[in-house]
Design an enzyme around this catalytic site. Structure first.
Site, short mmCIF file in Angstrom:
data_model
loop_
_atom_site.label_atom_id
_atom_site.label_comp_id
_atom_site.label_asym_id
_atom_site.label_seq_id
_atom_site.Cartn_x
_atom_site.Cartn_y
_atom_site.Cartn_z
N TYR A 142 0.94 -1.10 0.01
CA TYR A 142 -0.02 -0.08 -0.02
C TYR A 142 0.68 1.30 -0.05
O TYR A 142 0.37 2.29 -0.77
CB TYR A 142 -0.75 0.08 1.16
CG TYR A 142 -2.47 -0.75 1.05
CD1 TYR A 142 -2.33 -2.13 0.76
CD2 TYR A 142 -3.48 -0.02 1.15
CE1 TYR A 142 -3.51 -2.90 0.85
CE2 TYR A 142 -4.50 -0.61 0.97
CZ TYR A 142 -4.68 -2.02 0.88
OH TYR A 142 -5.65 -2.89 1.01
N LYS A 187 3.47 -15.30 3.04
CA LYS A 187 3.71 -16.33 2.05
C LYS A 187 5.27 -16.58 1.74
O LYS A 187 6.01 -16.16 0.81
CB LYS A 187 3.01 -15.49 0.55
CG LYS A 187 3.29 -15.97 -0.48
CD LYS A 187 2.48 -17.42 -0.62
CE LYS A 187 2.75 -18.20 -1.84
NZ LYS A 187 1.66 -19.30 -1.99
N ASP A 219 -2.41 -18.44 1.14
CA ASP A 219 -3.42 -19.12 0.31
C ASP A 219 -3.98 -20.34 1.24
O ASP A 219 -5.25 -20.53 1.00
CB ASP A 219 -2.83 -19.70 -1.05
CG ASP A 219 -1.38 -20.31 -0.51
OD1 ASP A 219 -0.64 -20.41 0.57
OD2 ASP A 219 -0.77 -20.97 -1.65
N ASP A 243 -6.29 -7.13 4.09
CA ASP A 243 -7.30 -6.48 3.37
C ASP A 243 -8.39 -7.55 2.92
O ASP A 243 -9.40 -7.76 3.18
CB ASP A 243 -6.87 -5.73 2.17
CG ASP A 243 -7.91 -5.02 1.63
OD1 ASP A 243 -8.83 -4.56 2.25
OD2 ASP A 243 -7.80 -5.03 0.26
N ASP A 247 -12.32 -9.28 4.39
CA ASP A 247 -13.38 -9.40 3.72
C ASP A 247 -14.02 -10.81 3.62
O ASP A 247 -14.98 -10.97 3.58
CB ASP A 247 -13.01 -8.93 2.19
CG ASP A 247 -13.44 -7.64 1.79
OD1 ASP A 247 -13.34 -6.65 2.83
OD2 ASP A 247 -14.19 -7.23 0.81
C1 IPM Z 1 -10.43 -1.25 3.85
C2 IPM Z 1 -10.69 -1.01 2.48
C3 IPM Z 1 -9.71 -0.17 2.23
C4 IPM Z 1 -8.38 -0.84 2.27
C5 IPM Z 1 -9.74 0.78 0.92
C6 IPM Z 1 -11.13 1.58 0.88
C7 IPM Z 1 -8.70 1.77 0.70
O1 IPM Z 1 -10.93 -2.04 1.56
O2 IPM Z 1 -10.37 -0.67 4.84
O3 IPM Z 1 -10.23 -2.69 4.04
O4 IPM Z 1 -7.91 -1.50 1.21
O5 IPM Z 1 -7.64 -0.87 3.17
MN MN Z 2 -10.74 -3.97 2.28
#
Ligand code: IPM
Ligand code: MN
Length: 353
Positions: A142, A187, A219, A243, A247
């Site tokens: 990032y 990894k 993975d 990240d 999710d």
């Molecule tokens: C998160 C989001 C952010 C990230 C984006 C919006 C930049 O997906 O907080 O997980 O990738 O960190």
């Molecule tokens: Mn995210």
């Protein structure tokens, strides 16, 4: 206690869920006799439109002077489909993380018994799953050196030993309050940066003989989270892997709208839902405010105000049990409740307790 809160509602559904988050924060503070002040500040697409900067200096100042930042979400489809855009709303969030030194992102993946059937996984796999992902937030790809040329582009996954050490330290601290099981996700079979993580973790694990430290390739971890989410207690990983995995973690619980997070580091801590700005839901009063409300619980808990956090969690659980739910988690035939109605119900619960 006096609490000075910076309020960054951002874009999309942000302002709607923030309204409920702030209402819950106020009601809880009143109940326990805390004094709160709120200062709103611009960020994201909204801030680009107003002042041409997704994290303006003024916002940074307001955050620095606050005890905590309550953040909602940023993002706007106008920018998503334009790879040539010079400035993007997400840069506001990244600038905030970097400037406030928020290197540790705490993302609990907690399931709610009454929502287990909403999970894409089988009930018996999900029921009782409860782990925390500690995501490194200010390093890695990032923020590493980048090039964006016409015919070539790269992002550098750069980490230093102190960066790895401090995030592992946070992770080990969390294991002490939990089941004393740490999984370091990397990894290391391919990436040099991951081998640094593994080396540092192998050195540090001897300081925590009471904690079981495992190492898992990312993975494999992605697979294990689906096959056996109850395996995990505390998971720690770098920015990009964190990240992606969080999710995945959020969908295990049945709705993305349920998971809060805390980001801490060298300056003001930030509390925010892990979901995005959901532009399609904007203005429709259908967004789930619970992730924002649970972020408020994490805010209180950060300051050692456990009873305040517990009351918010109790109110959230009661709303779910009584089917006071936004559409995406409502039971079939259940009454319709919007963002506002769920928020108001929770505020009333807290006031009347
Ligand atoms: C998160 C989001 C952010 C990230 C984006 C919006 C930049 O997906 O907080 O997980 O990738 O960190
Ligand atoms: Mn995210």
């Amino acid at each position: 206690m006096k609490l000075k809160i910076a309020v960054l509602a951002g874009d999309g559904i942000g302002p709607e869920i923030m309204e409920q988050g702030v209402a819950v924060l106020k009601a809880t503070a009143e109940k326990f006799g805390h004094e709160t002040t709120f200062t709103e500040a611009l960020c994201g697409a909204h801030a680009i439109d107003e002042v041409g900067d997704p994290f303006p200096e003024e916002t940074f100042k307001i955050c620095q002077e606050a005890d905590a930042v309550l953040f909602a979400s940023v993002g706007d489809p106008r920018f998503d489909n334009d790879p040539t855009a010079k400035v993007r709303p997400e840069q506001g969030l990244l600038a905030m993380r970097k400037k406030l030194g928020l290197f540790a992102n705490i993302r609990p993946v907690q399931t709610f018994d009454c929502l287990v059937h909403k999970s894409p996984l089988k009930d018996e796999l999900v029921s009782g799953a409860d782990f925390i992902c500690i995501r490194e937030l200010t390093g890695g790809m990032y923020f590493g050196e980048k090039k964006e040329g016409t015919d070539e582009a790269y992002d550098t996954n750069y980490y230093t030993r102190p960066e790895v050490e401090r995030i592992l330290r946070v992770a080990y601290q969390y294991t002490q309050r939990r089941r004393r099981h740490l999984t370091v996700v990397d990894k290391a079979n391919v990436l040099a940066s991951s081998r640094l993580w593994r080396k540092v973790a192998q050195e540090m694990m001897t300081e925590y003989p009471d904690v079981q430290t495992d190492f898992m390739y990312v993975d494999n971890a992605a697979m294990r989270m689906i096959q056996d989410p109850k395996f995990f207690d505390v998971m720690v990983t770098e920015n990009t892997f964190g990240d992606i995995l969080t999710d995945e973690g959020s969908c295990i619980t049945g709705s993305m709208g349920l998971l809060p997070s805390a980001s801490t580091g060298s300056s003001t801590p930030v509390f925010e839902p892990i979901h995005g700005s959901w532009p399609q839901g904007k203005g429709l009063n259908i967004a789930n405010p619970l992730a924002q409300i649970l972020s408020v619980a994490m805010l209180f808990e950060h300051f050692g105000l456990e009873a305040e956090g517990a009351l918010i969690r109790e109110a959230v659980n009661a709303s779910l049990d009584q089917n006071i739910r936004t559409p995406e988690i409502q039971v079939e035939g259940g009454a319709h409740y919007g963002t506002r109605e769920v928020g108001t119900w929770i505020v009333d619960y807290i006031r009347n307790k």
